[in-house]
Write a protein that holds these residues in place. Structure first.
Motif, PDB file in Angstrom:
ATOM      1  N   ARG A 142       0.621  -1.274   0.472  1.00 49.80           N
ATOM      2  CA  ARG A 142      -0.189   0.169   0.189  1.00 49.80           C
ATOM      3  C   ARG A 142       1.345   1.441  -0.051  1.00 49.80           C
TER       4      ARG A 142
ATOM      5  N   THR B  30       0.543   5.330   0.978  1.00 55.48           N
ATOM      6  CA  THR B  30      -0.613   6.370   1.112  1.00 55.48           C
ATOM      7  C   THR B  30      -0.086   7.657   0.485  1.00 55.48           C
TER       8      THR B  30
ATOM      9  N   HIS C  11       0.342  11.737   0.641  1.00 50.32           N
ATOM     10  CA  HIS C  11       0.451  12.741   1.508  1.00 50.32           C
ATOM     11  C   HIS C  11       0.433  14.015   0.178  1.00 50.32           C
TER      12      HIS C  11
ATOM     13  N   ASP D 284      -5.717  18.113   0.553  1.00 51.32           N
ATOM     14  CA  ASP D 284      -5.950  16.968   0.584  1.00 51.32           C
ATOM     15  C   ASP D 284      -6.068  15.784   1.780  1.00 51.32           C
TER      16      ASP D 284
ATOM     17  N   VAL E   9      -4.515   9.662   0.025  1.00 48.16           N
ATOM     18  CA  VAL E   9      -5.011   8.858  -0.944  1.00 48.16           C
ATOM     19  C   VAL E   9      -3.639   6.906  -1.158  1.00 48.16           C
ATOM     20  N   THR E  10      -4.473   6.071  -0.931  1.00 46.31           N
ATOM     21  CA  THR E  10      -4.242   5.113  -0.256  1.00 46.31           C
ATOM     22  C   THR E  10      -4.537   4.062  -1.503  1.00 46.31           C
ATOM     23  N   TRP E  11      -3.628   3.901  -1.923  1.00 47.24           N
ATOM     24  CA  TRP E  11      -3.876   2.588  -3.486  1.00 47.24           C
ATOM     25  C   TRP E  11      -2.754   1.886  -2.993  1.00 47.24           C
TER      26      TRP E  11
END
Length: 145
Positions: free
Chosen positions: A38, A40, A42, A46, A49-51
């Motif tokens: 994963r 994340t 930063h 905003d 957001v984690t992919w």
């Protein structure tokens, strides 16, 4: 036994050819999801957001262009160990990041010490964990839609 590996690396968020800025990206690998890593991101202003994507995709992308879905990873230069580009896409929206190879290799080395590549299937009830994860993802999609 340790259950996870984490690292923070600085990446360049390439907004355009003229504009980029450095952002912290948290890398995480967990034994309970042995095939995935994963990231994340930063982004300023905003929510993080984690992919999640395959550990092998990141490994393969260090040496040659890899990925055929929403995540594409490949070296910035065709020869030798260079930085890598990580392209994320949702529909028509795309984000491009540039990362140094060394911190990614160091992170992957730590994940390999925790769960050697190719040994993921030897961990506990992988199929049960997969079914549980897929059920959770489907439930989240139904609640969002």
């Amino acid at each position: 036994m340790r259950e996870s590996v984490q690292a923070e690396v600085m990446m360049s968020f390439l907004v355009s050819e003229e504009l980029s800025f450095r952002i912290p990206v948290e890398l995480r690998y967990e034994v309970r999801d042995p095939y995935a890593i994963r990231m994340t991101f930063h982004l300023p202003g905003d929510a993080p957001v984690t992919w999640a994507f395959g550990r092998e995709l990141l490994l393969d992308g260090l040496n040659s262009p890899s990925g055929d879905g929403d995540v594409h990873i490949g070296p910035t230069e065709p020869e030798g160990l260079s930085d890598v580009h990580i392209r994320l896409q949702v529909g028509e929206d795309r984000a491009l990041f540039r990362a140094g190879t060394a911190p990614l290799v160091a992170f992957l080395d730590r994940t390999d010490k925790l769960v050697p590549l190719g040994q993921e299937c030897t961990l506990g009830d992988f199929e049960g964990n997969l079914e549980e994860a897929l059920g959770r993802i489907l439930a989240e999609e139904q609640n969002a839609g």
